[in-house]
Design a protein around this motif. Structure first.
Motif, short mmCIF file in Angstrom:
data_model
loop_
_atom_site.label_atom_id
_atom_site.label_comp_id
_atom_site.label_asym_id
_atom_site.label_seq_id
_atom_site.Cartn_x
_atom_site.Cartn_y
_atom_site.Cartn_z
N GLU A 200 -26.37 41.66 30.89
CA GLU A 200 -26.43 40.34 30.84
C GLU A 200 -27.06 39.76 29.54
OE1 GLU A 200 -27.71 38.71 34.64
OE2 GLU A 200 -26.87 40.48 35.85
N THR A 201 -26.18 39.71 28.72
CA THR A 201 -26.92 39.38 27.19
C THR A 201 -26.56 37.88 26.73
OG1 THR A 201 -25.05 40.61 25.93
CG2 THR A 201 -27.19 41.89 26.44
N GLN A 202 -27.33 37.44 25.88
CA GLN A 202 -26.78 36.10 25.13
C GLN A 202 -26.61 36.49 23.82
OE1 GLN A 202 -30.60 34.22 26.97
NE2 GLN A 202 -29.36 32.47 25.84
N VAL A 203 -25.98 35.44 23.15
CA VAL A 203 -25.50 35.68 21.80
C VAL A 203 -25.82 34.36 21.03
CG1 VAL A 203 -23.31 35.64 20.37
CG2 VAL A 203 -23.25 36.81 22.18
N LEU A 204 -26.13 34.69 19.75
CA LEU A 204 -26.52 33.63 18.83
C LEU A 204 -25.58 34.07 17.67
CD1 LEU A 204 -30.05 32.66 19.07
CD2 LEU A 204 -28.16 31.21 19.58
N GLU A 205 -24.89 33.27 16.83
CA GLU A 205 -23.98 33.66 15.99
C GLU A 205 -24.04 32.42 14.81
OE1 GLU A 205 -20.27 35.98 16.40
OE2 GLU A 205 -19.46 34.05 15.94
N ILE A 206 -24.01 32.60 13.71
CA ILE A 206 -23.91 31.67 12.58
C ILE A 206 -23.14 32.27 11.57
CG2 ILE A 206 -26.16 32.39 11.26
CD1 ILE A 206 -26.61 29.68 10.42
N VAL A 207 -22.26 31.47 11.11
CA VAL A 207 -21.36 31.69 10.15
C VAL A 207 -21.43 30.85 8.88
CG1 VAL A 207 -18.70 32.02 9.48
CG2 VAL A 207 -19.45 32.44 11.73
N ASN A 208 -21.48 31.29 7.60
CA ASN A 208 -21.64 30.67 6.34
C ASN A 208 -20.18 30.38 5.79
OD1 ASN A 208 -22.77 31.43 2.91
ND2 ASN A 208 -22.65 29.46 4.04
N ALA A 209 -19.73 28.79 6.12
CA ALA A 209 -18.56 28.70 5.67
C ALA A 209 -18.41 27.06 5.93
CB ALA A 209 -17.43 29.45 6.57
#
Length: 323
Positions: A200-209
């Motif tokens: 039961e994990t969470q996600v944080l994601e960032i994309v340089n675009a």
């Protein structure tokens, strides 16, 4: 603004009606007071997460009875407060914008249950993403400024290590049809070791675009909520494409809103804050409607406009994608 925030809650997310919302001074201290015939435990949990809440009381004549506050926060508040930089959106306002957008799309049970997917298409150094994580949501962002991208990637990994939270992090290139779109940093983590072991994990994601390429990065109908603070054209220019900068965000929004709308799930909502000195509300509403969204314009939605400084008069607008 908090009164308007609670007013939006009262339009649907709260089961109990909130009436006669007004400011009052009790014992020399200003309070926001309202009447409600009945508030369920779920209603009180929702009200516990109002953006600027310090305490919650039930009024008995001249006496105040404390009501236990049940915040959704899964992590220490330094996740949203520790990063300081020029142009950062106030974390309380970010929380308000997320709250109002969520309450425009979902009932209390869904809001309080975690698991929503939140996208900030101009995420800066991740204030919206971090607030989403506090609530148990997954946060995804696109940011054109490489310095902001790198600063956020470094911060979130350092923060997770300092808090000794079990996690994994990956930085990679995003490609579509064999072409590079941008660099990506993604972390997966959980509030406890037990949750992590259970998957039961969470996600944080960032994309340089460039935000105009958001539709190349993410699939259509990927997100429950889209929340962003549009560049004001004061601290930094609005990026229209990879070759030009504009001091007026209107042109950027005209190109970006249709792209963002394609990423929203039916029934989801998009909440934008912006500087009214650069773009009229009617212009922005027309863009959202042209993209197939339904602009929310009931009473409390029109009460968020406020002055930030001599060059910025901020407002917010929320629109929902019909089911």
């Amino acid at each position: 603004m908090v009164a308007a925030e609670i007013g939006v809650f009262g339009l649907g997310a709260l089961a109990g009606a909130v009436e006669e919302l007004e400011e009052a001074v009790i014992g020399g201290v200003p309070y926001l007071v309202f009447r409600a015939k009945a508030l369920s435990g779920r209603d009180l949990r929702l009200l516990s997460n109002v953006s600027s809440l310090f305490a919650l009381f039930e009024v008995h004549g001249t006496m105040l009875e404390p009501i236990p506050v049940q915040r959704m926060d899964r992590y220490d508040d330094d996740l949203v407060s520790i990063l300081k930089y020029v142009g950062k959106t106030n974390e309380q306002f970010t929380k308000l914008l997320l709250n109002v957008t969520a309450a425009s799309a979902f009932d209390a049970e869904r809001i309080l249950g975690g698991g929503l997917k939140v996208f900030d298409p101009m995420c800066g150094r991740g204030t919206t993403l971090n607030q989403a994580a506090m609530y148990g949501y997954d946060g995804f962002g696109v940011e054109v400024d490489k310095r902001d991208f790198e600063a956020y990637g470094a911060f979130i990994q350092r923060w997770l290590k300092d808090k000794r939270l079990k996690h994994k992090a990956l930085t990679s290139r995003v490609k579509r049809d064999g072409r590079g779109v941008g660099q990506q940093t993604r972390v997966e983590f959980a509030a406890t070791k037990e949750l992590h072991r259970a998957g039961e994990t969470q996600v944080l994601e960032i994309v340089n675009a460039d935000t105009l390429r958001s539709g190349e990065i993410y699939r259509r109908r990927s997100f429950d909520l889209i929340v962003t603070d549009v560049p004001y054209g004061v601290q930094h220019a609005a990026v229209r494409d990879t070759r030009a900068l504009s001091r007026r965000p209107t042109e950027l929004l005209e190109a970006a809103v249709p792209v963002w709308a394609e990423l929203l799930r039916p029934g989801g909502a998009m909440g934008l804050s912006w500087n009214t000195y650069t773009t009229d509300r009617s212009e922005l509403a027309a863009m959202l409607e042209d993209a197939g969204l339904e602009v929310m314009d009931a009473g409390p939605y029109l009460d968020f406009e406020h002055r930030v400084d001599h060059a910025i008069n901020r407002d917010l607008i929320v629109a929902r994608l019909p089911r």
